[in-house]
Design a protein around this motif. Structure first.
Motif, PDB file in Angstrom:
ATOM      1  N   TYR A 232       0.849  -1.192   0.000  1.00 24.23           N
ATOM      2  CA  TYR A 232       0.000   0.000   0.000  1.00 24.23           C
ATOM      3  C   TYR A 232       0.887   1.247   0.000  1.00 24.23           C
ATOM      4  N   SER A 233       0.670   2.140  -0.932  1.00 25.24           N
ATOM      5  CA  SER A 233       1.353   3.429  -0.995  1.00 25.24           C
ATOM      6  C   SER A 233       2.873   3.224  -0.986  1.00 25.24           C
ATOM      7  N   GLU A 234       3.571   3.733   0.035  1.00 27.90           N
ATOM      8  CA  GLU A 234       5.028   3.573   0.075  1.00 27.90           C
ATOM      9  C   GLU A 234       5.422   2.103   0.000  1.00 27.90           C
ATOM     10  N   GLY A 235       4.642   1.242   0.628  1.00 28.82           N
ATOM     11  CA  GLY A 235       4.954  -0.184   0.631  1.00 28.82           C
ATOM     12  C   GLY A 235       4.975  -0.757  -0.776  1.00 28.82           C
ATOM     13  N   ALA A 236       4.022  -0.355  -1.609  1.00 26.46           N
ATOM     14  CA  ALA A 236       3.977  -0.858  -2.987  1.00 26.46           C
ATOM     15  C   ALA A 236       5.162  -0.320  -3.786  1.00 26.46           C
ATOM     16  N   LEU A 237       5.514   0.942  -3.533  1.00 25.52           N
ATOM     17  CA  LEU A 237       6.662   1.534  -4.237  1.00 25.52           C
ATOM     18  C   LEU A 237       7.957   0.814  -3.843  1.00 25.52           C
ATOM     19  N   VAL A 238       8.101   0.547  -2.554  1.00 26.89           N
ATOM     20  CA  VAL A 238       9.284  -0.183  -2.070  1.00 26.89           C
ATOM     21  C   VAL A 238       9.305  -1.586  -2.688  1.00 26.89           C
ATOM     22  N   GLY A 239       8.146  -2.239  -2.723  1.00 29.03           N
ATOM     23  CA  GLY A 239       8.056  -3.572  -3.320  1.00 29.03           C
ATOM     24  C   GLY A 239       8.420  -3.553  -4.796  1.00 29.03           C
ATOM     25  N   ALA A 240       7.938  -2.525  -5.500  1.00 27.27           N
ATOM     26  CA  ALA A 240       8.238  -2.408  -6.931  1.00 27.27           C
ATOM     27  C   ALA A 240       9.738  -2.183  -7.150  1.00 27.27           C
ATOM     28  N   ASN A 241      10.349  -1.350  -6.300  1.00 26.49           N
ATOM     29  CA  ASN A 241      11.797  -1.129  -6.411  1.00 26.49           C
ATOM     30  C   ASN A 241      12.558  -2.426  -6.164  1.00 26.49           C
ATOM     31  N   LEU A 242      12.091  -3.170  -5.174  1.00 27.34           N
ATOM     32  CA  LEU A 242      12.725  -4.445  -4.838  1.00 27.34           C
ATOM     33  C   LEU A 242      12.689  -5.393  -6.047  1.00 27.34           C
ATOM     34  N   ILE A 243      11.542  -5.449  -6.690  1.00 26.84           N
ATOM     35  CA  ILE A 243      11.391  -6.316  -7.875  1.00 26.84           C
ATOM     36  C   ILE A 243      12.298  -5.819  -8.998  1.00 26.84           C
ATOM     37  N   GLN A 244      12.303  -4.497  -9.183  1.00 27.91           N
ATOM     38  CA  GLN A 244      13.101  -3.921 -10.268  1.00 27.91           C
ATOM     39  C   GLN A 244      14.601  -4.178 -10.054  1.00 27.91           C
TER      40      GLN A 244
END
Lengths: 353, 62
Positions: A232-244
């Motif tokens: 959610y919000s920052e969490g999704a962005l952090v997750g997306a960065n992790l995947i990237q």
């Protein structure tokens, strides 16, 4: 045009009679002001003394401005049905100013270079066995629990169970919360404004991203395993960065709620379910159009309120979906979630001072 | 050169210009809140600017 009531001092105060277009103007002006005040804090990131003064003086002002704007918007929510057509105008106005404000904030942040290299510490604080989340409703319920028990939740399929992705290993579901602290100064929580800005600018891996990677490794996530990220919000962005940035195991998908992830290029094999409210300014912070890719499923939810960023407001919008829409949304989760029992682990993630 | 906070204060002044036309018993309270926030922002701007300049001066002198 009809009048409405604006009661900034609370429901017991006699209301003000005000034209709707004036309410519109005042609410949008106050939101713009908040964006500028927040931009000031970001601009002071490398001047610790001035930042300290700002952190004492400005957050109470931001809070009062928010309360004042919300009181007007609450009045707007009480419009008669015939006047409801005016609400999208207010939303549209807010949507117009949000990218401009975001650009200002990000520009200042890029110049000031908010970076961090502090160490992080993760600890498993609780582990129980329970049923896996099997639909969007239960994913949101779990996200709401993250941040109250720990900072990161990891659910792991039990040994021998069939897992999504058809790999020999286990399936992991990672839950990452929204911003827990709005201070730019490094504090306890790794999911704070500092990590947020790092995640947005992409200079370095944020503390939240490093902590999440460490928690996954400590939970045993390896090359034979599969992963679904829910944030959610920052969490999704952090997750997306992790995947990237890459993980050892295979990532099946990302369920992103209310996050500015449109500027990121994720591997094409990762399925993305991107949920955004049409009036949520936060996903607009990346200033990027939504992806048009077969594996990238964008779902615009119609908000029930005027400013739809809270996780509760997303939950309410999903609750209000019709049966067929909800079934269609849940269909997007096919193959991403466990179906049986899982080990539910809650982890704390803190900065080392 | 205007600071970001001074731009924010200018925006709030614009909002008070709109509230002037409102009618009702709590108009005064709303105006009072806006004016207090303007004063708070101006004060914060003054202190932050002074400290920021002093900080830059110290760095330049070092």
């Amino acid at each position: 045009m009809s009048n409405t009531n604006c009661t900034p001092q609370g429901p017991s105060t006699p209301p003000v009679r005000v034209e709707l277009h004036q309410l519109h103007a005042v609410a949008t002006t106050i939101f713009s002001t908040i964006a500028f005040v927040e931009a000031t804090l970001a601009a002071l990131a490398e001047q610790p003394a001035a930042l300290a003064v700002g952190l004492v003086k400005l957050p109470p002002i931001i809070q009062d401005l928010g309360a004042l704007a919300k009181s007007c918007l609450a009045a707007a929510a009480n419009y008669e049905e015939t006047e409801r057509k005016l609400i999208p105008e207010i939303e549209s106005k807010i949507a117009q100013i949000a990218p401009v404000a975001a650009a200002a904030i990000l520009g200042v942040v890029n110049l000031s270079g908010v970076r961090e290299a502090a160490g992080v510490e993760v600890k498993r604080i609780e582990s129980v066995v329970g049923n896996a989340a099997r639909n969007i409703d239960s994913l949101l319920t779990r996200l709401r629990a993250v941040g109250t028990i720990g900072d990161i939740r990891i659910e792991v399929s039990l040994a021998g169970d069939e897992v999504p992705g058809g790999r020999p290993g286990r399936h992991y579901t990672l839950y990452l919360p929204g911003t827990q602290s709005w201070s730019l100064l490094p504090g306890r929580s790794v999911f704070d404004l500092r990590s947020d800005l790092n995640a947005m600018t992409g200079f370095t891996a944020s503390a939240a991203e490093r902590a999440t990677r460490e928690a996954l490794e400590m939970a045993g996530f390896g090359s034979k395993d599969t992963l679904t990220v829910v944030g959610y919000s920052e969490g999704a962005l952090v997750g997306a960065n992790l995947i990237q940035h890459g993980l050892e195991g295979r990532v099946l998908g990302l369920v992103s709620i209310a996050a500015p992830i449109d500027a990121l290029n994720l591997p094409t094999g990762v399925r993305v379910l991107n949920l955004q409210h049409s009036n949520d300014p936060v996903p607009m912070l990346d200033l990027a159009p939504q992806h048009d890719h077969p594996n990238w499923f964008n779902w615009k939810l119609e908000p029930l309120g005027l400013i739809g960023h809270s996780l509760e407001s997303y939950q309410a919008s999903i609750d209000a979906l019709g049966t067929s829409s909800l079934a269609s949304l849940n269909q997007q989760l096919d193959g991403l979630l466990d179906q049986g029992r899982v080990q539910i682990q809650d982890w704390s993630a803190t900065r080392i001072r | 050169m205007p600071t970001i906070l001074s731009l924010a204060t200018d925006m709030l002044y614009q909002a008070t210009g709109v509230v002037v036309d409102w009618e009702g018993p709590s108009k005064t309270a709303f105006e009072r809140d806006l004016q207090r926030l303007i004063r708070d922002l101006e004060e914060a701007d003054k202190y932050i600017t002074l400290v920021a300049i002093a900080e830059l001066a110290v760095v330049a002198a070092a």
